[in-house]
Design a protein around this motif. Structure first.
Motif, PDB file in Angstrom:
ATOM      1  N   TYR A  78       1.160   6.850  -6.802  1.00  0.00           N
ATOM      2  CA  TYR A  78       0.146   7.892  -6.994  1.00  0.00           C
ATOM      3  C   TYR A  78       0.787   9.276  -6.970  1.00  0.00           C
ATOM      4  N   LEU A  79       1.693   9.508  -6.043  1.00  0.00           N
ATOM      5  CA  LEU A  79       2.352  10.811  -5.951  1.00  0.00           C
ATOM      6  C   LEU A  79       3.207  11.087  -7.183  1.00  0.00           C
ATOM      7  N   VAL A  80       3.946  10.089  -7.639  1.00  0.00           N
ATOM      8  CA  VAL A  80       4.766  10.254  -8.840  1.00  0.00           C
ATOM      9  C   VAL A  80       3.875  10.536 -10.052  1.00  0.00           C
ATOM     10  N   GLY A  81       2.810   9.760 -10.201  1.00  0.00           N
ATOM     11  CA  GLY A  81       1.884   9.975 -11.313  1.00  0.00           C
ATOM     12  C   GLY A  81       1.222  11.338 -11.256  1.00  0.00           C
ATOM     13  N   GLY A  82       0.837  11.776 -10.055  1.00  0.00           N
ATOM     14  CA  GLY A  82       0.244  13.097  -9.898  1.00  0.00           C
ATOM     15  C   GLY A  82       1.214  14.200 -10.257  1.00  0.00           C
ATOM     16  N   PHE A  99       0.831  -1.205   0.000  1.00  0.00           N
ATOM     17  CA  PHE A  99       0.000   0.000   0.000  1.00  0.00           C
ATOM     18  C   PHE A  99       0.864   1.253   0.000  1.00  0.00           C
ATOM     19  N   ALA A 100       1.987   1.226   0.708  1.00  0.00           N
ATOM     20  CA  ALA A 100       2.893   2.377   0.720  1.00  0.00           C
ATOM     21  C   ALA A 100       3.471   2.614  -0.679  1.00  0.00           C
ATOM     22  N   LEU A 101       3.840   1.544  -1.374  1.00  0.00           N
ATOM     23  CA  LEU A 101       4.353   1.682  -2.736  1.00  0.00           C
ATOM     24  C   LEU A 101       3.295   2.262  -3.664  1.00  0.00           C
ATOM     25  N   THR A 102       2.067   1.819  -3.487  1.00  0.00           N
ATOM     26  CA  THR A 102       0.986   2.342  -4.312  1.00  0.00           C
ATOM     27  C   THR A 102       0.803   3.834  -4.071  1.00  0.00           C
TER      28      THR A 102
END
Length: 114
Positions: free
Chosen positions: A86-90, A79-82
């Protein structure tokens, strides 16, 4: 997604799922409106199809890769990796759209066809 790291009760799980669903329900139509709204009318069908294809491929590959990672790294780290993804994609999305709108605004101000 990051709140899943700190799950301790079933109520917390339900609350995290609720907020994740609300965020998804807001962002998915927003992204699709962005794609169709920034595309010239004759190309909107192709833009919409490209968006939906990349969306489906991303969900499929993301699910497959995260499924393989869950066993070695564990659920909490998964979940932490996900959340990190998300932050990188954002960040990539914000960088891309800011550049796009800056170029579009400059083209409109100079009278060019964006």
């Amino acid at each position: 997604m990051a709140s899943y790291l700190f799950l301790s009760t079933g109520v917390h799980l339900l609350a995290a799922g609720f907020f994740f669903g609300v965020g998804y329900g807001i962002l998915q139509p927003l992204f699709q409106a962005f794609v169709t709204g920034t595309t010239p009318p004759p190309q909107r069908g192709v833009a919409n199809a490209t968006y939906m294809l990349s969306y489906d491929v991303g969900i499929g590959l993301g699910s497959l890769l995260m499924g393989f990672l869950q066993q070695p790294v564990g659920l909490t780290t998964g979940f932490a990796l996900t959340a990190v993804f998300y932050l990188v994609g954002g960040g990539l999305y914000l960088g891309w759209t800011d550049g796009y709108y800056s170029r579009r605004k400059a083209a409109c101000e100079t009278g060019q066809n964006p």
